[in-house]
Design a protein around this motif. Structure first.
Motif, PDB file in Angstrom:
ATOM      1  N   THR A  57       0.810  -1.220   0.000  1.00  0.00           N
ATOM      2  CA  THR A  57       0.000   0.000   0.000  1.00  0.00           C
ATOM      3  C   THR A  57       0.844   1.271   0.000  1.00  0.00           C
ATOM      4  N   CYS A  58       2.125   1.150  -0.327  1.00  0.00           N
ATOM      5  CA  CYS A  58       2.967   2.348  -0.448  1.00  0.00           C
ATOM      6  C   CYS A  58       2.461   3.254  -1.566  1.00  0.00           C
ATOM      7  N   ILE A  59       2.577   4.551  -1.324  1.00  0.00           N
ATOM      8  CA  ILE A  59       2.343   5.548  -2.366  1.00  0.00           C
ATOM      9  C   ILE A  59       3.607   6.392  -2.450  1.00  0.00           C
ATOM     10  N   ILE A  60       4.249   6.363  -3.617  1.00  0.00           N
ATOM     11  CA  ILE A  60       5.517   7.061  -3.819  1.00  0.00           C
ATOM     12  C   ILE A  60       5.312   8.112  -4.895  1.00  0.00           C
ATOM     13  N   GLY A  61       5.733   9.333  -4.610  1.00  0.00           N
ATOM     14  CA  GLY A  61       5.545  10.437  -5.539  1.00  0.00           C
ATOM     15  C   GLY A  61       6.575  10.470  -6.648  1.00  0.00           C
ATOM     16  N   ARG A  62       6.718  11.638  -7.251  1.00  0.00           N
ATOM     17  CA  ARG A  62       7.631  11.811  -8.383  1.00  0.00           C
ATOM     18  C   ARG A  62       9.040  12.139  -7.903  1.00  0.00           C
ATOM     19  N   ASN A  63       9.997  11.719  -8.714  1.00  0.00           N
ATOM     20  CA  ASN A  63      11.407  12.077  -8.500  1.00  0.00           C
ATOM     21  C   ASN A  63      11.888  11.643  -7.114  1.00  0.00           C
ATOM     22  N   VAL A  64      11.563  10.418  -6.764  1.00  0.00           N
ATOM     23  CA  VAL A  64      12.000   9.842  -5.487  1.00  0.00           C
ATOM     24  C   VAL A  64      13.189   8.927  -5.751  1.00  0.00           C
ATOM     25  N   ARG A  65      14.179   9.022  -4.880  1.00  0.00           N
ATOM     26  CA  ARG A  65      15.353   8.162  -4.998  1.00  0.00           C
ATOM     27  C   ARG A  65      15.546   7.382  -3.704  1.00  0.00           C
ATOM     28  N   LEU A  66      15.682   6.069  -3.850  1.00  0.00           N
ATOM     29  CA  LEU A  66      15.996   5.189  -2.731  1.00  0.00           C
ATOM     30  C   LEU A  66      17.363   4.563  -2.978  1.00  0.00           C
ATOM     31  N   TYR A  67      18.002   4.149  -1.897  1.00  0.00           N
ATOM     32  CA  TYR A  67      19.256   3.404  -2.000  1.00  0.00           C
ATOM     33  C   TYR A  67      19.047   1.980  -1.495  1.00  0.00           C
ATOM     34  N   ALA A  91      17.814   2.588   5.585  1.00  0.00           N
ATOM     35  CA  ALA A  91      16.746   3.243   6.343  1.00  0.00           C
ATOM     36  C   ALA A  91      15.500   2.362   6.367  1.00  0.00           C
ATOM     37  N   THR A  92      14.808   2.394   7.516  1.00  0.00           N
ATOM     38  CA  THR A  92      13.579   1.635   7.691  1.00  0.00           C
ATOM     39  C   THR A  92      12.454   2.614   8.028  1.00  0.00           C
ATOM     40  N   ILE A  93      11.439   2.639   7.180  1.00  0.00           N
ATOM     41  CA  ILE A  93      10.305   3.551   7.344  1.00  0.00           C
ATOM     42  C   ILE A  93       9.052   2.706   7.439  1.00  0.00           C
ATOM     43  N   LEU A  94       8.357   2.788   8.576  1.00  0.00           N
ATOM     44  CA  LEU A  94       7.279   1.846   8.865  1.00  0.00           C
ATOM     45  C   LEU A  94       5.964   2.555   9.173  1.00  0.00           C
ATOM     46  N   GLY A  95       4.877   1.944   8.698  1.00  0.00           N
ATOM     47  CA  GLY A  95       3.547   2.406   9.049  1.00  0.00           C
ATOM     48  C   GLY A  95       2.985   3.393   8.046  1.00  0.00           C
ATOM     49  N   ARG A  96       1.704   3.741   8.238  1.00  0.00           N
ATOM     50  CA  ARG A  96       1.044   4.687   7.329  1.00  0.00           C
ATOM     51  C   ARG A  96       1.387   6.111   7.761  1.00  0.00           C
ATOM     52  N   ILE A  97       2.627   6.458   7.509  1.00  0.00           N
ATOM     53  CA  ILE A  97       3.114   7.791   7.825  1.00  0.00           C
ATOM     54  C   ILE A  97       3.466   8.488   6.519  1.00  0.00           C
ATOM     55  N   GLY A 117      21.067   7.350   6.181  1.00  0.00           N
ATOM     56  CA  GLY A 117      21.285   5.912   6.242  1.00  0.00           C
ATOM     57  C   GLY A 117      21.014   5.338   7.618  1.00  0.00           C
ATOM     58  N   ASN A 118      20.406   4.152   7.619  1.00  0.00           N
ATOM     59  CA  ASN A 118      20.150   3.376   8.839  1.00  0.00           C
ATOM     60  C   ASN A 118      19.194   4.048   9.818  1.00  0.00           C
ATOM     61  N   MET A 119      18.438   5.011   9.367  1.00  0.00           N
ATOM     62  CA  MET A 119      17.437   5.644  10.226  1.00  0.00           C
ATOM     63  C   MET A 119      16.229   4.731  10.405  1.00  0.00           C
ATOM     64  N   TRP A 120      15.589   4.854  11.565  1.00  0.00           N
ATOM     65  CA  TRP A 120      14.363   4.108  11.883  1.00  0.00           C
ATOM     66  C   TRP A 120      13.270   5.151  12.045  1.00  0.00           C
ATOM     67  N   ILE A 121      12.302   5.177  11.117  1.00  0.00           N
ATOM     68  CA  ILE A 121      11.290   6.228  11.073  1.00  0.00           C
ATOM     69  C   ILE A 121       9.904   5.608  11.243  1.00  0.00           C
ATOM     70  N   VAL A 122       9.167   6.056  12.270  1.00  0.00           N
ATOM     71  CA  VAL A 122       7.806   5.560  12.494  1.00  0.00           C
ATOM     72  C   VAL A 122       6.811   6.706  12.692  1.00  0.00           C
ATOM     73  N   ASP A 123       7.258   7.931  12.501  1.00  0.00           N
ATOM     74  CA  ASP A 123       6.393   9.099  12.605  1.00  0.00           C
ATOM     75  C   ASP A 123       6.530   9.956  11.348  1.00  0.00           C
ATOM     76  N   ASP A 124       5.527  10.799  11.099  1.00  0.00           N
ATOM     77  CA  ASP A 124       5.568  11.683   9.945  1.00  0.00           C
ATOM     78  C   ASP A 124       6.840  12.525   9.948  1.00  0.00           C
ATOM     79  N   VAL A 125       7.345  12.783   8.739  1.00  0.00           N
ATOM     80  CA  VAL A 125       8.508  13.659   8.567  1.00  0.00           C
ATOM     81  C   VAL A 125       8.042  14.873   7.773  1.00  0.00           C
ATOM     82  N   PRO A 126       8.249  16.079   8.286  1.00  0.00           N
ATOM     83  CA  PRO A 126       7.739  17.270   7.591  1.00  0.00           C
ATOM     84  C   PRO A 126       8.480  17.527   6.287  1.00  0.00           C
ATOM     85  N   PRO A 127       7.853  18.252   5.372  1.00  0.00           N
ATOM     86  CA  PRO A 127       8.510  18.592   4.098  1.00  0.00           C
ATOM     87  C   PRO A 127       9.852  19.282   4.326  1.00  0.00           C
ATOM     88  N   GLY A 128      10.837  18.883   3.539  1.00  0.00           N
ATOM     89  CA  GLY A 128      12.146  19.513   3.585  1.00  0.00           C
ATOM     90  C   GLY A 128      13.033  19.119   4.758  1.00  0.00           C
TER      91      GLY A 128
END
Length: 297
Positions: free
Chosen positions: A215-225, A263-269, A279-290
């Motif tokens: 159920t991921c939604i990924i926008g335009r011009n996104v880069r993952l490693y 990096a690990t990004i989990l949940g509907r955030i 790198g290697n970040m653990w994210i489970v909360d919303d991250v603001p733009p920029g």
């Protein structure tokens, strides 16, 4: 002779155990109405034909010219339509939970109709893939030209399979999209569920170990490693104790986001537009733009 009798006796016992209903319950598939299983080999051939159409001149058919392209594309797609229709019909039968009398008699007609609808998405798929190729070339200083990314980059291979599988998934075709996605997963180590929605100009640098959930939604011009996980934080269960299927449980990644390796990004955030995840970040909360999220060492 006694030696062979002993082997036969052992084999007989093994066969008897493996054929006991309590042994194969949960791992046995009985074909519905005698329909064969979808063929991974034929689906692999179908994907290769589609790749040769989407990227003409790169795969198996090196002498394509503007003058003969219509013949080449038409002949490839006609064979894709015939073979894919058969595989989609087999997918219907594999997923069918009705009895023979309740099952629709027009599965073949429905499969052909869906395949025709899928073929009509191919210009859109190619347009998206062209932006992915340019993103790979622009985003990797090691790439000498866009054609190199088409030939060599696991990201382009995985995203090609995904964009094909995603269109089949949107049509409601069972099983076949997942098989196509898992082909790329096996070949590249990049695991993208066919349900994930991915915008244009998408690039996964290196890619091995990247996971993108249903159920991921990924926008335009996104880069993952490599090694990035866009996954679910938890798996809620219903009253029957089984996992609830189909709920939105994976991240939303907005335009122009970069996520570095591991990096690990989990949940509907939501990862806001233009954010950078270190790198290697653990994210489970919303991250603001920029925002720039880095691990302090």
């Amino acid at each position: 002779m006694a030696k062979y009798l002993k082997i036969d006796s052992v084999l007989s016992g093994v066969v008897e155990s493996l054929c006991a209903p309590e042994s194969y319950m949960g791992v046995y598939h009985q074909p519905s109405f005698g329909s064969p299983m979808p063929s991974v080999e034929l689906l692999s051939d179908i994907v290769e034909r589609l790749r040769s159409v989407l990227f003409p001149g790169f795969f198996k058919e090196p002498f394509i010219t503007p003058e003969n392209m219509a013949y080449f594309v038409g002949s490839k797609l006609e064979k894709v339509r015939r073979e894919l229709t058969k595989q989609v019909e087999r997918g219907f039968c594999f997923a069918c939970d009705k009895d023979e009398h309740a099952c629709s008699a027009d599965c073949a007609v429905r499969a052909e109709s869906m395949c025709n609808q899928f073929l009509q998405t191919l210009p859109h798929v190619r347009r998206l893939l062209a932006t992915d190729v340019q993103a790979a070339f622009a985003g990797d200083p090691a790439a000498k030209n866009p054609g190199e990314t088409i030939f060599c980059y696991p990201s382009i291979r995985a995203v090609t399979n995904h964009r094909i599988a995603h269109e089949l998934h949107k049509l409601g075709i069972p099983l076949i999209p997942r098989i196509i996605s898992e082909m790329a997963h096996s070949a590249t180590g990049i695991d993208i569920h066919p349900g994930a929605t991915i915008g244009e100009s998408f690039f996964i640098d290196h890619g091995t170990g990247t996971v993108i959930g249903e159920t991921c939604i990924i926008g335009r011009n996104v880069r993952l490693y490599q090694g990035v996980t866009l996954g679910a934080k938890s798996f809620p269960k219903g009253e029957n104790g089984h996992l609830v299927k189909g709920i939105a449980r994976h991240p939303i990644v907005e335009d122009n986001v970069t996520v570095y390796s591991g990096a690990t990004i989990l949940g509907r955030i939501t990862i806001g537009e233009g954010a950078v995840i270190g790198g290697n970040m653990w994210i489970v909360d919303d991250v603001p733009p920029g925002a720039k999220m880095y691990r302090n060492l």
